[in-house]
Motif scaffolding. Sequence first.
Motif, PDB file in Angstrom:
ATOM      1  N   ALA A  42       0.839  -1.197   0.000  1.00 32.54           N
ATOM      2  CA  ALA A  42       0.000   0.000   0.000  1.00 32.54           C
ATOM      3  C   ALA A  42       0.875   1.248   0.000  1.00 32.54           C
ATOM      4  N   ASP A  43       2.033   1.168   0.663  1.00 29.38           N
ATOM      5  CA  ASP A  43       3.022   2.243   0.630  1.00 29.38           C
ATOM      6  C   ASP A  43       3.873   2.047  -0.622  1.00 29.38           C
ATOM      7  N   VAL A  44       3.519   2.744  -1.695  1.00 32.38           N
ATOM      8  CA  VAL A  44       4.188   2.491  -2.977  1.00 32.38           C
ATOM      9  C   VAL A  44       5.636   2.935  -2.976  1.00 32.38           C
ATOM     10  N   SER A  45       6.052   3.725  -1.984  1.00 31.78           N
ATOM     11  CA  SER A  45       7.470   4.080  -1.897  1.00 31.78           C
ATOM     12  C   SER A  45       8.316   2.837  -1.643  1.00 31.78           C
ATOM     13  N   LEU A  46       7.753   1.847  -0.960  1.00 28.94           N
ATOM     14  CA  LEU A  46       8.471   0.588  -0.738  1.00 28.94           C
ATOM     15  C   LEU A  46       8.627  -0.169  -2.053  1.00 28.94           C
ATOM     16  N   MET A  47       7.606  -0.124  -2.904  1.00 27.10           N
ATOM     17  CA  MET A  47       7.697  -0.759  -4.222  1.00 27.10           C
ATOM     18  C   MET A  47       8.744  -0.049  -5.073  1.00 27.10           C
ATOM     19  N   ARG A  48       8.726   1.283  -5.028  1.00 27.66           N
ATOM     20  CA  ARG A  48       9.678   2.074  -5.811  1.00 27.66           C
ATOM     21  C   ARG A  48      11.122   1.747  -5.410  1.00 27.66           C
ATOM     22  N   GLU A  49      11.355   1.658  -4.109  1.00 27.74           N
ATOM     23  CA  GLU A  49      12.702   1.365  -3.615  1.00 27.74           C
ATOM     24  C   GLU A  49      13.135  -0.051  -3.996  1.00 27.74           C
ATOM     25  N   ALA A  50      12.212  -1.017  -3.880  1.00 31.70           N
ATOM     26  CA  ALA A  50      12.538  -2.403  -4.215  1.00 31.70           C
ATOM     27  C   ALA A  50      12.830  -2.542  -5.704  1.00 31.70           C
ATOM     28  N   GLU A  51      11.996  -1.909  -6.534  1.00 27.11           N
ATOM     29  CA  GLU A  51      12.208  -1.968  -7.988  1.00 27.11           C
ATOM     30  C   GLU A  51      13.545  -1.340  -8.367  1.00 27.11           C
ATOM     31  N   ASP A  52      13.862  -0.220  -7.736  1.00 25.22           N
ATOM     32  CA  ASP A  52      15.138   0.442  -8.015  1.00 25.22           C
ATOM     33  C   ASP A  52      16.315  -0.471  -7.664  1.00 25.22           C
ATOM     34  N   LYS A  53      16.206  -1.162  -6.566  1.00 24.72           N
ATOM     35  CA  LYS A  53      17.295  -2.047  -6.137  1.00 24.72           C
ATOM     36  C   LYS A  53      17.500  -3.186  -7.136  1.00 24.72           C
ATOM     37  N   VAL A  54      16.398  -3.798  -7.580  1.00 25.78           N
ATOM     38  CA  VAL A  54      16.504  -4.875  -8.570  1.00 25.78           C
ATOM     39  C   VAL A  54      17.040  -4.328  -9.884  1.00 25.78           C
ATOM     40  N   PHE A  55      16.533  -3.172 -10.306  1.00 21.67           N
ATOM     41  CA  PHE A  55      16.987  -2.592 -11.576  1.00 21.67           C
ATOM     42  C   PHE A  55      18.480  -2.251 -11.532  1.00 21.67           C
ATOM     43  N   GLN A  56      18.971  -1.797 -10.386  1.00 26.58           N
ATOM     44  CA  GLN A  56      20.404  -1.515 -10.276  1.00 26.58           C
ATOM     45  C   GLN A  56      21.220  -2.785 -10.523  1.00 26.58           C
ATOM     46  N   SER A  57      20.773  -3.907  -9.967  1.00 20.72           N
ATOM     47  CA  SER A  57      21.478  -5.176 -10.182  1.00 20.72           C
ATOM     48  C   SER A  57      21.455  -5.561 -11.659  1.00 20.72           C
ATOM     49  N   LEU A  58      20.292  -5.401 -12.307  1.00 19.25           N
ATOM     50  CA  LEU A  58      20.172  -5.785 -13.715  1.00 19.25           C
ATOM     51  C   LEU A  58      20.946  -4.829 -14.618  1.00 19.25           C
ATOM     52  N   GLU A  59      20.902  -3.536 -14.311  1.00 17.46           N
ATOM     53  CA  GLU A  59      21.655  -2.565 -15.109  1.00 17.46           C
ATOM     54  C   GLU A  59      23.150  -2.846 -15.054  1.00 17.46           C
ATOM     55  N   ARG A  60      23.610  -3.220 -13.880  1.00 17.81           N
ATOM     56  CA  ARG A  60      25.037  -3.568 -13.731  1.00 17.81           C
ATOM     57  C   ARG A  60      25.419  -4.694 -14.685  1.00 17.81           C
ATOM     58  N   GLU A  61      24.553  -5.696 -14.794  1.00 15.23           N
ATOM     59  CA  GLU A  61      24.852  -6.851 -15.647  1.00 15.23           C
ATOM     60  C   GLU A  61      24.624  -6.537 -17.128  1.00 15.23           C
ATOM     61  N   PHE A  62      23.561  -5.806 -17.451  1.00 16.60           N
ATOM     62  CA  PHE A  62      23.336  -5.420 -18.848  1.00 16.60           C
ATOM     63  C   PHE A  62      24.517  -4.592 -19.378  1.00 16.60           C
ATOM     64  N   ALA A  63      25.044  -3.710 -18.520  1.00 16.28           N
ATOM     65  CA  ALA A  63      26.132  -2.820 -18.950  1.00 16.28           C
ATOM     66  C   ALA A  63      27.400  -3.586 -19.319  1.00 16.28           C
ATOM     67  N   LYS A  64      27.541  -4.804 -18.811  1.00 14.23           N
ATOM     68  CA  LYS A  64      28.740  -5.603 -19.098  1.00 14.23           C
ATOM     69  C   LYS A  64      28.665  -6.314 -20.450  1.00 14.23           C
TER      70      LYS A  64
END
Length: 541
Positions: A42-64
């Motif tokens: 219900a607190d979408v800021s928690l979703m935003r933070e979680a999505e950002d964390k996962v995306f950071q991991s994926l961006e790190r790997e895509f960039a390689k």
Amino acid sequence: MKESTMEALVQEILDQVKTPELRAYVTDLLLEICQVDTSPFADVSLMREAEDKVFQSLEREFAKLPFPGAHIERRAMNPAIQDHPGFSQLHFTKTESRPQGLSAEETYRDRCNLLYYVPDENGREEKGIALNAHIDVVKPYFPPRLENGIVYGRGACDDKGSVVTMLAALKVLASVLQKAGRRLKRNVVAMCVIEEEPGGNGSLSLAIDRELKKLYDTILVLECCGNNIHPANRGAVWYRVDLSCPGVNLFEMSAFVYEQMELEGRAIKAESRHPLFPQRPVQTCHGQIGHYGEHPSRICGEVAFEICFDGKINAQVQHLIEDGIASALADYLALYGDKTKVNDPTTGKPKVDHHYDLEVLADRLVCKVHGSTGHMGSIMENDGAITKMACLVRMLYRMKGKLRHASGGDVTLKLHDEEETAMLKLEGGQGFVPTHEISEVMERMRRAAVDGAAVYLRLEGNATAASDCVKVSYDKLHNAAFDGDPDSPQMRNAIAAGKAAGIWKEGQEVIGWTVSCDSRLFAFEYPEMPVLTSGAGLLQY
């Protein structure tokens, strides 16, 4: 440099995917992103933070990845999806202090999908292939663990496993092509999307993006399909039934509502002969009642009810209840099968250890009903506790006269540990195939719920109109079924790739898939575009 043959490239790919190094890479990345709880809040800021964390991991790997000209984008969610017929209402944002929930603008502010673009051999990005997998998961979240080389955790199959598989496939392709001095013939758009589980709003935001659509003319949606390849998808609606009727036992009424909805679901299934759906994946799933259950489309694994007495609970009363439950259970098992005799292939143990526990208290008996949970698409492989409970409740309701006589007082059936309120909420899902329009399915299930309430009211001698007691809505998910061409060039190419990888057997039947919100949304938006669904893992996990 001499060009490598296609056969040599395929062999190099197969050799790389079997290496311990790639297995370790996939395992570590899957554990990493499964550590992040991306279920709805219900607190979408928690979703935003979680999505950002996962995306950071994926961006790190895509960039390689060494694809020439490849680039990454976080593409903002478009709140205009709220006006689209495929939009799923934002019920997860509702709270006691905010019963209306949040608007699309509030929910999706600063939230996005992650895209990775790979140009074609000429450096162009147009009319290529889109890949799609979702990073969100259903509740309840539980953290991952590695056991005997297998990752167990929420999302390990559905669908973070597919996200990691997509990235690993691109990693292997980039390595093999770089070594061979080759480039992809067609461009690729890899989509890592949010909010598939609540209905698909993440993919909907991409599907209505006409500028993005110029980059692809085929899409492969990755779900846990057991590595099968599907050109079609069954449809699904998630229902919500609100029961309200002053002076009436709403829990008892619900048992008859469930009965009529089950009967209507079975009738729809009987009408569902379709060449791409020989398995008839027309599931009726009752996911939630009151505070029991996790999600409309998740099979409820545990539920409990009470048989309350104003009189005495003597031996005769106990025998009547035990015999009534045994009779009702036999009827249930004849229809749905006995999952205490079916072993889970992962644990080697029965799907259901035992069907119920009966506890005798001073003025009531508490019956705890056990089932086997999983996605609604696996309802026949698992065991719905709510459906089973409703069978028991209907039998005991019809035995109330005998129970009153034996106990010397009134008898009431109620949901265990549930406060009595003026409204009882039921939620679940109904699957269907392209033999039925979504509007027909909605109306028939609505009518069935009203018919169930009418049966109960007649038994009670209550003249209230059933239609005044039942409100049915489908705000959370409403996706139509679609049947793509099983012999399209894209399907033929996918099957050829499957054969080369050893996951598609000669003569294997082409059938439709049972559940993917994202596949259905793209097919609805672009009816002429091939939409394929495939991926590793099994839905029941």
